[in-house]
Design an enzyme around this catalytic site. Structure first.
Site: not given
Ligand code: ATR
Length: 279
Positions: A17, A66, A131, A152-153, A220
């Site tokens: 930034s 945040k 987020g 999503n997982r 992203i």
């Molecule tokens: P951010 O704010 O950067 O988006 P976050 O709120 O921690 O980070 O969200 C992480 C996202 O990445 C979630 O969608 C998470 O999936 P889950 O909700 O099922 O946990 C996903 N994620 C992180 N590591 C992952 C992995 N190894 N495989 C699949 N999904 C993953």
């Protein structure tokens, strides 16, 4: 006047930034500085006090502040309130107002690169429900696209995004295997998880076997610039969109809120890429 901007978060020593906003200041012909206020939870109140005392014009907020920053604000933008997160604070005559620019920053980046992509016929697949996905889901909905499916997982976490739905956008919650099977239905695929980020660069969230060449695949993650997912999409003949562009346009939107200047930053996408590559 000399503008005072900054970033609070932890850890932030590698933040891009300061570079981004110094480019914007040059482009706008304005004087100013962008300072990193690194600090853990214990020092947050004293950092906030410091920012108030120096009458900072605006600042960005990142992990882990945040949500907690909301307690220090005088006003909250309605979208930031719905999203429950703030990444940009504007000093409006001594009152602090919080915004979330992640989603709109993402939308600006994709519209700049692919101006005809988002319309009432567009179907989007969002990968992830954290987020970043929340802001992007809301902002893409505001573009009045036809459909945004969320894979999503954990399906429960994806369902948490449904109250953020905007207008008439249609959404189904999918598992990753279900999304892989339906891949040919989408015009845009947006990868919002950290999967594929350095050092785990050999990881890819879904298989692209069913991808159409007309689809745009967007990640992203910007470290590395060419994630495994994007390299695979490119090999399939699809168009790709890199993650660092979102970072730049989020900054553009924050800068606009702080200074009132709407800068054309298209040429900075490649400059930021070179910076990230160490060129
Ligand atoms: P951010 O704010 O950067 O988006 P976050 O709120 O921690 O980070 O969200 C992480 C996202 O990445 C979630 O969608 C998470 O999936 P889950 O909700 O099922 O946990 C996903 N994620 C992180 N590591 C992952 C992995 N190894 N495989 C699949 N999904 C993953």
């Amino acid at each position: 006047m000399v503008y005072k901007f900054g970033l609070i978060g932890h850890p932030i020593e590698h933040s891009l930034s300061p570079w981004i906003h110094s480019e914007f200041l040059k482009l706008a012909g304005l004087d100013g500085e962008y300072i990193l206020y690194e600090g853990n939870q214990q020092v947050l109140p004293s950092v906030i006090k410091q920012l108030k005392e120096q009458a900072i014009d605006g600042f960005n907020v990142t992990v882990p502040y945040k949500q907690v920053i909301v307690d220090y604000l005088d006003e909250l933008d309605p979208d930031a309130e719905i999203l429950g997160a703030v990444n940009t604070v504007v000093n409006q005559n001594g009152k602090w107002k919080g915004y979330s620019t992640d989603g709109e920053g993402y939308v600006r980046s994709i519209v700049d690169r692919y101006p005809a992509l988002l319309n009432r016929e567009t179907s989007v697949l969002l990968l992830g429900a954290g987020g970043a996905a929340r802001g992007i889901y809301r902002a893409l909905g505001q573009q009045q696209v036809k459909r945004i499916d969320i894979a999503n997982r954990s399906k429960e976490k994806a369902e948490d995004l449904l109250p953020l739905r905007f207008g008439n956008v249609q959404t189904s919650v999918l598992s990753y295997p279900e999304a892989e099977l339906k891949l040919a239905e989408y015009d845009l695929v947006v990868q919002t998880t950290s999967v594929g980020m350095k050092p785990n660069v050999d990881k890819q969230i879904i298989s692209l076997t069913n991808l159409r060449t007309q689809t745009v695949v967007s990640d992203i993650v910007y470290q590395p610039i060419m994630t495994k997912l994007l390299a695979d999409a490119s090999k399939c003949g699809a168009s790709i969109h890199h993650g660092h562009a979102m970072l730049l346009y989020q900054g553009q939107l924050a800068f606009e809120k702080w200074t009132g200047k709407n800068l054309d930053v298209t040429h900075l996408v490649d400059k930021l890429e070179n910076k990230l590559r160490g060129v």
